[in-house]
Design a protein around this motif. Structure first.
Motif, mmCIF file in Angstrom:
data_model
loop_
_atom_site.group_PDB
_atom_site.id
_atom_site.type_symbol
_atom_site.label_atom_id
_atom_site.label_comp_id
_atom_site.label_asym_id
_atom_site.label_seq_id
_atom_site.Cartn_x
_atom_site.Cartn_y
_atom_site.Cartn_z
ATOM 1 N N THR A 185 0.805 -1.260 -0.014
ATOM 2 C CA THR A 185 -0.177 0.061 -0.040
ATOM 3 C C THR A 185 0.787 1.274 0.170
ATOM 4 O O THR A 185 0.605 2.225 -0.732
ATOM 5 C CB THR A 185 -0.966 -0.040 1.201
ATOM 6 N N ILE A 186 1.751 1.110 0.941
ATOM 7 C CA ILE A 186 2.658 2.599 0.927
ATOM 8 C C ILE A 186 3.303 2.723 -0.403
ATOM 9 O O ILE A 186 3.314 3.928 -0.892
ATOM 10 C CB ILE A 186 3.563 2.372 2.283
ATOM 11 N N THR A 187 4.191 1.736 -0.802
ATOM 12 C CA THR A 187 4.876 1.766 -1.959
ATOM 13 C C THR A 187 3.866 2.077 -2.883
ATOM 14 O O THR A 187 4.323 2.945 -4.086
ATOM 15 C CB THR A 187 5.719 0.612 -2.423
ATOM 16 N N ALA A 188 2.816 1.593 -3.333
ATOM 17 C CA ALA A 188 1.961 2.227 -4.420
ATOM 18 C C ALA A 188 1.182 3.489 -4.347
ATOM 19 O O ALA A 188 1.149 4.149 -5.267
ATOM 20 C CB ALA A 188 0.599 1.077 -4.396
ATOM 21 N N LEU A 189 1.159 4.011 -3.093
ATOM 22 C CA LEU A 189 0.667 5.297 -2.808
ATOM 23 C C LEU A 189 1.731 6.148 -3.103
ATOM 24 O O LEU A 189 1.531 7.320 -3.785
ATOM 25 C CB LEU A 189 0.229 5.479 -1.629
ATOM 26 N N GLU A 190 2.942 5.903 -3.044
ATOM 27 C CA GLU A 190 4.136 6.974 -3.104
ATOM 28 C C GLU A 190 3.900 8.431 -2.411
ATOM 29 O O GLU A 190 4.207 9.317 -3.180
ATOM 30 C CB GLU A 190 4.508 7.035 -4.455
ATOM 31 N N PRO A 191 3.350 8.467 -1.187
ATOM 32 C CA PRO A 191 3.237 9.715 -0.733
ATOM 33 C C PRO A 191 4.810 10.278 -0.753
ATOM 34 O O PRO A 191 5.737 9.816 -0.692
ATOM 35 C CB PRO A 191 3.010 9.269 0.904
ATOM 36 N N ASP A 192 4.517 11.764 -0.646
ATOM 37 C CA ASP A 192 5.703 12.724 -0.371
ATOM 38 C C ASP A 192 6.363 12.522 0.824
ATOM 39 O O ASP A 192 7.438 12.474 1.153
ATOM 40 C CB ASP A 192 5.407 14.345 -0.896
ATOM 41 N N VAL A 193 5.381 12.588 1.758
ATOM 42 C CA VAL A 193 5.969 12.730 3.139
ATOM 43 C C VAL A 193 4.991 11.460 4.087
ATOM 44 O O VAL A 193 3.603 11.493 3.881
ATOM 45 C CB VAL A 193 5.903 13.759 3.879
ATOM 46 N N VAL A 194 5.597 10.787 4.888
ATOM 47 C CA VAL A 194 4.865 9.928 5.491
ATOM 48 C C VAL A 194 5.094 10.351 7.216
ATOM 49 O O VAL A 194 6.248 10.579 7.474
ATOM 50 C CB VAL A 194 5.100 8.307 5.556
ATOM 51 N N PHE A 195 3.982 10.431 7.844
ATOM 52 C CA PHE A 195 4.221 10.837 9.497
ATOM 53 C C PHE A 195 3.850 9.391 10.120
ATOM 54 O O PHE A 195 2.921 9.238 10.139
ATOM 55 C CB PHE A 195 3.445 11.982 9.947
ATOM 56 N N SER A 196 4.937 8.814 10.721
ATOM 57 C CA SER A 196 4.719 7.495 11.227
ATOM 58 C C SER A 196 5.195 7.835 12.733
ATOM 59 O O SER A 196 6.081 8.352 13.438
ATOM 60 C CB SER A 196 5.623 6.888 10.537
ATOM 61 N N ASP A 197 4.042 6.902 13.597
ATOM 62 C CA ASP A 197 4.498 6.641 14.994
ATOM 63 C C ASP A 197 5.760 5.770 15.198
ATOM 64 O O ASP A 197 6.024 5.070 14.554
ATOM 65 C CB ASP A 197 3.275 5.761 15.593
ATOM 66 N N GLU A 198 6.465 6.500 16.354
ATOM 67 C CA GLU A 198 7.889 5.753 16.511
ATOM 68 C C GLU A 198 7.783 4.332 16.895
ATOM 69 O O GLU A 198 8.873 3.471 16.627
ATOM 70 C CB GLU A 198 8.420 6.565 17.808
ATOM 71 N N LEU A 199 6.610 3.847 17.054
ATOM 72 C CA LEU A 199 6.645 2.344 17.554
ATOM 73 C C LEU A 199 5.825 1.545 16.593
ATOM 74 O O LEU A 199 5.368 0.428 16.596
ATOM 75 C CB LEU A 199 6.000 2.167 18.845
ATOM 76 N N ASN A 200 5.821 2.017 15.217
ATOM 77 C CA ASN A 200 5.000 1.341 14.263
ATOM 78 C C ASN A 200 5.493 0.113 13.786
ATOM 79 O O ASN A 200 6.949 0.076 13.839
ATOM 80 C CB ASN A 200 4.705 2.233 12.815
ATOM 81 N N HIS A 201 4.975 -0.887 13.227
ATOM 82 C CA HIS A 201 5.381 -2.052 12.880
ATOM 83 C C HIS A 201 6.589 -1.888 11.842
ATOM 84 O O HIS A 201 6.460 -1.067 10.968
ATOM 85 C CB HIS A 201 4.271 -3.094 12.645
ATOM 86 N N ALA A 202 7.235 -3.152 11.885
ATOM 87 C CA ALA A 202 8.404 -2.980 10.887
ATOM 88 C C ALA A 202 7.916 -3.284 9.363
ATOM 89 O O ALA A 202 8.578 -2.400 8.558
ATOM 90 C CB ALA A 202 9.343 -4.242 10.989
ATOM 91 N N SER A 203 6.556 -3.723 9.027
ATOM 92 C CA SER A 203 6.231 -3.604 7.859
ATOM 93 C C SER A 203 5.940 -2.358 7.373
ATOM 94 O O SER A 203 6.291 -1.935 6.157
ATOM 95 C CB SER A 203 5.141 -4.559 7.478
ATOM 96 N N ILE A 204 5.621 -1.370 8.137
ATOM 97 C CA ILE A 204 5.359 0.194 7.713
ATOM 98 C C ILE A 204 6.649 0.731 7.674
ATOM 99 O O ILE A 204 6.648 1.349 6.688
ATOM 100 C CB ILE A 204 4.534 0.746 9.099
#
Length: 407
Positions: free
Chosen positions: A126-145
């Protein structure tokens, strides 16, 4: 000639010295209790003679050995086949997949859903398909994120764990930075990504506040419900419990935890699913989810929605938390995951070993999986544990805690 290979022996020795080397320990079945084998490397494992209680599984509703779920998988294997045989864009798409996706979309309150071969593949794809300019990610997000952001080559801004105020400040900082560079923040695509329930801390993300921050800056929100799907309102996740379906653009999850199967899913708008079908490489270039796994997940979702398993799980969680806290243990989290924080890694390992000697399996989690000084035991009851099982777990904690000197 120089050896340009890899010094695997040194790597393994370093892991051993740091108490970080892990090994496979087979069990005879996936359920609330089972017979385990000692790690045996490549040799044939030998099961213990004593059965152990399992308080370490993500099989939260205990549905892996539910007769209805097993029958659904068996019948589908007999009538549809054991495997999809190809990518779903070739010949691997079946009516079983479509039925699962229809049910998931219904539960998640979205137009459509799409089943992936794993939750990992769902996040990365999903993330690679969307190709966002910026991702804001929680510091404890899963490795797959984390890996999805890396593969997408996107700029990643990490915000403090479950801190919506810090997220808002990061969004504002980014907007000011772009304006300072004479740019237009509105021209960038922003994606906020968070787990809903965090697997090692048991914390629950403040999704309503995250959505408020997203609305203020026009960002999209993506929520990974891996450890929540099936456990909350109507068999949904935290998004459903808080009524945020219209404010979260992308909902993900796994079929391999509470839904007792294998695979992952993404739920959202019809346009999102169509884009993922075409652009998510982990979907396009993977053989479709095995039909028996899809059928098992469908039946487990039905049981989660209409049976009493969810209520039994939360009763067990409350009983176990109360008992552990009354002994003086420090129990974190706000979910079905109960991290008993010990602090010292040696004490955590000794406590886990002492509990295991008393017939209860609870793993010690230590750095680098968790921050230094927060080594813990990750305790997870299942809906299928009865009252005597909970008491046995508590008694093992008390005896081992006293033995180690923690109580």
């Amino acid at each position: 000639m120089a050896d340009r290979g890899f010094d695997l022996e040194d790597r393994l020795e370093a892991l051993e010295e740091d108490d970080l080397k892990r090994a496979l320990s087979p069990v005879d079945r996936v359920a609330e209790r089972g017979y385990f084998a000692e790690p045996s490397g490549g040799e044939l494992p030998v099961l213990d003679s004593e059965e152990a209680l399992v308080f370490a599984s993500n099989n939260y509703l205990g549905l892996t050995d539910d007769q209805r779920v097993q029958d659904a998988a068996r019948q589908t294997a007999a009538t549809v086949g054991t495997g999809a045989g190809a990518s779903r864009l070739v010949t691997g798409d079946t009516m079983v997949h479509r039925d699962l996706e229809r049910l998931l979309a219904e539960v998640k309150g979205t137009d459509r859903a799409l089943a992936f071969s794993s939750g990992y593949a769902a996040n990365v794809g999903t993330i690679t398909a969307l190709e966002p300019d910026v991702v804001f990610s929680d510091e404890l997000n899963h490795a797959s994120i984390v890996d999805g952001c890396r593969l997408a080559g996107t700029e990643t801004v990490v915000y403090d764990h479950c801190d919506a105020a810090n997220l808002r400040s990061k969004l504002e900082e980014r907007a000011e930075r772009v304006r300072g560079d004479d740019g237009d923040p509105d021209a960038e695509s922003w994606l906020i990504v968070t787990d809903s329930v965090f697997s090692m801390d048991g914390t629950v993300a403040p999704l309503a506040e995250i959505c408020d921050a997203a609305d203020a800056f026009g960002a999209w929100v993506m929520v990974d419900e891996a450890h929540a799907t099936g456990l909350y309102a109507n068999g949904g996740g935290v998004v459903q419990a808080e009524g945020l379906e219209d404010r979260v653009q992308i909902q993900l999850g796994t079929l391999s935890k509470a839904l007792a199967s294998q695979g992952g899913y993404v739920a959202g708008s019809a346009e999102l699913i169509e884009c993922l079908c075409n652009d998510a490489r982990s979907f396009v270039f993977s053989t479709g989810l095995a039909p028996p796994a899809a059928a098992a997940a469908s039946e487990a979702l039905h049981v989660a929605r209409h049976g009493g398993a969810r209520e039994r799980l939360w009763e067990n969680v409350a009983h176990l938390r109360d008992g552990l806290e009354s002994m003086g243990f420090d129990v974190w989290g706000d979910s079905q995951i109960l991290p008993v924080v010990v602090g010292d890694r040696t004490d955590a390992i000794a406590l886990a070993d002492g509990i295991r000697e008393r017939g209860v399996v609870v793993p010690a989690i230590r750095p680098p999986s968790v921050p230094a000084g927060t080594s813990r035991l990750r305790v997870v009851p299942m809906a299928t544990h009865d009252r005597d099982d909970i008491i046995a777990c508590l008694e093992a904690f008390r005896a081992a805690g006293e033995e180690v000197g923690l109580l």
